[in-house]
Scaffold this active site. Structure first.
Site, PDB file in Angstrom:
ATOM      1  N   LYS A   1       2.328  -4.112   6.591  1.00  0.00           N
ATOM      2  CA  LYS A   1       2.523  -4.244   5.088  1.00  0.00           C
ATOM      3  C   LYS A   1       4.139  -4.319   4.792  1.00  0.00           C
ATOM      4  CE  LYS A   1      -1.241  -4.856   3.038  1.00  0.00           C
ATOM      5  NZ  LYS A   1      -1.669  -6.144   2.493  1.00  0.00           N
TER       6      LYS A   1
ATOM      7  N   HIS B   1     -13.220   3.856   2.720  1.00  0.00           N
ATOM      8  CA  HIS B   1     -12.349   5.027   2.424  1.00  0.00           C
ATOM      9  C   HIS B   1     -13.422   5.963   1.741  1.00  0.00           C
ATOM     10  CE1 HIS B   1      -9.244   1.722   2.185  1.00  0.00           C
ATOM     11  NE2 HIS B   1      -8.496   2.551   2.781  1.00  0.00           N
TER      12      HIS B   1
ATOM     13  N   TYR C   1      -1.245  -0.743  10.194  1.00  0.00           N
ATOM     14  CA  TYR C   1      -1.572  -1.294   9.026  1.00  0.00           C
ATOM     15  C   TYR C   1      -0.381  -1.428   8.057  1.00  0.00           C
ATOM     16  CZ  TYR C   1      -3.411  -2.109   4.053  1.00  0.00           C
ATOM     17  OH  TYR C   1      -3.603  -2.664   3.065  1.00  0.00           O
TER      18      TYR C   1
ATOM     19  N   SER D   1       0.941  -1.136  -0.039  1.00  0.00           N
ATOM     20  CA  SER D   1      -0.009  -0.084  -0.076  1.00  0.00           C
ATOM     21  C   SER D   1       0.911   1.186  -0.142  1.00  0.00           C
ATOM     22  CB  SER D   1      -0.839  -0.183   1.182  1.00  0.00           C
ATOM     23  OG  SER D   1      -1.285   1.134   1.689  1.00  0.00           O
ATOM     24  N   SER D   2       0.353   2.440  -0.692  1.00  0.00           N
ATOM     25  CA  SER D   2       1.040   3.686  -0.464  1.00  0.00           C
ATOM     26  C   SER D   2       1.433   4.035   0.854  1.00  0.00           C
ATOM     27  CB  SER D   2       0.509   4.708  -1.391  1.00  0.00           C
ATOM     28  OG  SER D   2      -0.771   4.964  -1.114  1.00  0.00           O
ATOM     29  N   CYS D   3       0.623   3.708   1.853  1.00  0.00           N
ATOM     30  CA  CYS D   3       0.810   4.054   3.202  1.00  0.00           C
ATOM     31  C   CYS D   3       1.829   3.622   3.821  1.00  0.00           C
ATOM     32  CB  CYS D   3      -0.510   3.769   3.974  1.00  0.00           C
ATOM     33  SG  CYS D   3      -0.659   2.194   4.422  1.00  0.00           S
TER      34      CYS D   3
HETATM   35  P1  GDP Z   1      -6.399   7.730   3.614  1.00  0.00           P
HETATM   36  O1  GDP Z   1      -5.930   7.980   2.379  1.00  0.00           O
HETATM   37  O2  GDP Z   1      -5.674   6.535   4.612  1.00  0.00           O
HETATM   38  O3  GDP Z   1      -6.341   8.925   4.742  1.00  0.00           O
HETATM   39  O4  GDP Z   1      -8.087   6.948   3.674  1.00  0.00           O
HETATM   40  P2  GDP Z   1      -9.253   7.561   3.507  1.00  0.00           P
HETATM   41  O5  GDP Z   1      -9.684   7.242   2.087  1.00  0.00           O
HETATM   42  O6  GDP Z   1     -10.148   7.056   4.429  1.00  0.00           O
HETATM   43  O7  GDP Z   1      -9.222   9.251   3.645  1.00  0.00           O
HETATM   44  C1  GDP Z   1      -8.773  10.101   2.746  1.00  0.00           C
HETATM   45  C2  GDP Z   1      -9.115  11.508   2.948  1.00  0.00           C
HETATM   46  O8  GDP Z   1     -10.519  11.888   2.877  1.00  0.00           O
HETATM   47  C3  GDP Z   1      -9.001  11.947   4.366  1.00  0.00           C
HETATM   48  O9  GDP Z   1      -8.606  13.405   4.450  1.00  0.00           O
HETATM   49  C4  GDP Z   1     -10.260  11.969   5.209  1.00  0.00           C
HETATM   50  O10 GDP Z   1     -10.455  12.797   5.908  1.00  0.00           O
HETATM   51  C5  GDP Z   1     -11.106  12.819   3.716  1.00  0.00           C
HETATM   52  N1  GDP Z   1     -12.621  12.168   3.647  1.00  0.00           N
HETATM   53  C6  GDP Z   1     -13.527  13.105   3.527  1.00  0.00           C
HETATM   54  N2  GDP Z   1     -14.762  12.834   3.541  1.00  0.00           N
HETATM   55  C7  GDP Z   1     -14.781  11.231   3.911  1.00  0.00           C
HETATM   56  C8  GDP Z   1     -15.427  10.163   4.091  1.00  0.00           C
HETATM   57  O11 GDP Z   1     -16.785  10.323   4.251  1.00  0.00           O
HETATM   58  N3  GDP Z   1     -14.781   8.882   4.437  1.00  0.00           N
HETATM   59  C9  GDP Z   1     -13.525   8.911   4.455  1.00  0.00           C
HETATM   60  N4  GDP Z   1     -13.250   7.509   4.918  1.00  0.00           N
HETATM   61  N5  GDP Z   1     -12.693   9.990   4.464  1.00  0.00           N
HETATM   62  C10 GDP Z   1     -13.151  11.034   4.011  1.00  0.00           C
END
Ligand code: GDP
Length: 314
Positions: free
Chosen positions: A142, A181, A138, A109-111
């Site tokens: 990985k 996500h 996580y 994963s990129s994280c």
């Molecule tokens: P990340 O890439 O590991 O940070 O995972 P996410 O896909 O959960 O979140 C990506 C970004 O989208 C973060 O800045 C969240 O705060 C934002 N975000 C905005 N709205 C949402 C939502 O409804 N769900 C999630 N999961 N993230 C959100």
């Protein structure tokens, strides 16, 4: 043996990535796929995995099995994320090696890259700084998987390769409002807001973080491409090489869904890492690039969601 006749075990075949890998292998004429449901083989149980490998002797393993979730799920269940992922990947790698598997594909994963890594992130930035705290459990699992693949290659000559996909989305995604996500969560939020006639949709955080999104069928194409064409210790980033802000993403999804209301930002929710964009020059040099634009992928995913909304685990 003909390449298409090799027995390929796709671990995690019901997930977003695994189901796309199965579709891709079938499209490409692979005839001998091995799949097992969770109630048949629990991948967190070493003995169950060892028994499967002894009985089935796959030629190739694609490890698309993982416990995954969005920013809130990762932050809330750190023990589940580190334990399940360490167990699943270690069992698969060890049992594959012992069973004489000829090729192992590990998906990271990129994280795994440091929170403050320069952007776009190159493969060599791995382990050069502290991780993003919301998903470090996580990420540490990985990273251990990558290192295990590299160690088995060095010590045993085991042909394990590791791919680092960027944020993925597409048909088969998880559409839970709390745990998923951002892309599937926003598709569902906008869709339901439109149905209810709401005035606004709430987007978590500030809207300024930037993320790169790869359509999962494109990732599956890259998996099969690297399975056939890559055999080295170095990890390989898989992405589009382009990112958008969360606000831009929300606007695209609003347009696709046809929601007429406004966006609100909830500052009590975490932003996570400010930017996550992969440098994909290693993969480009090998001759592969993503074929689906973000707008096209959002459209396909929304159509899939509309067809499956009733039966989704939500
Ligand atoms: P990340 O890439 O590991 O940070 O995972 P996410 O896909 O959960 O979140 C990506 C970004 O989208 C973060 O800045 C969240 O705060 C934002 N975000 C905005 N709205 C949402 C939502 O409804 N769900 C999630 N999961 N993230 C959100």
């Amino acid at each position: 043996m003909d390449t298409q006749d090799r027995k390929i075990f796709v671990a995690g075949h019901r997930g977003l990535v695994g189901s796309a890998v199965v579709r891709c292998l079938q499209r490409r004429g692979y005839r001998n796929l091995l799949i097992r449901n969770r109630n048949e083989v629990d991948l967190t149980d070493y003995r169950a995995v060892a028994t499967l490998f002894r009985a089935e002797k796959p030629d190739v393993v694609i490890d698309a099995a993982a416990k995954v979730g969005g920013i809130l799920a990762n932050d809330s269940y750190p023990a589940d994320f580190i334990r399940d992922n360490l167990f699943i990947q270690s069992h698969l790698i060890e049992c594959a090696y012992r069973a004489g598997v000829r090729k192992f594909v590990f998906l990271g994963s990129s994280c795994i890259y440091p929170k403050a890594a320069p952007q776009p992130m190159r493969e060599e930035y791995l382990l050069t700084g502290p991780l993003e705290p919301t998903n470090e459990w996580y990420a540490v699992a990985k990273i251990a998987g990558i290192k295990m693949c590299q160690a088995y290659r060095r010590q045993y000559g085991f042909d394990a390769i590791s791919l680092m996909p960027t944020n993925l989305y597409g048909p088969g995604d998880y559409f839970d409002l709390e745990k998923s996500h951002v892309l599937p969560a926003l598709l569902r939020k906008f869709h339901e807001a439109k149905q209810r006639g709401d005035a606004a949709v709430t987007v978590w955080g500030s809207g300024t973080p930037r993320r790169e999104f790869l359509y999962v069928d494109d990732l599956a194409e890259a998996v099969v491409f690297l399975l056939e064409n890559y055999s080295e210790e170095g990890i390989v980033n898989v992405g589009t090489g382009e990112d958008v802000s969360i606000r831009e993403l929300a606007d695209m999804i609003r347009a696709e869904v046809g929601f007429a209301g406004e966006l609100r930002f909830d500052a009590t929710k975490p932003d996570g890492t400010p930017r996550k964009l992969l440098d994909v020059s290693r993969l480009s040099a090998l001759g592969w690039r993503a074929g689906t634009s973000l707008a096209e992928g959002i459209g396909k995913t929304y159509r899939w969601y509309l067809q499956h909304a009733a039966e989704l685990r939500m």
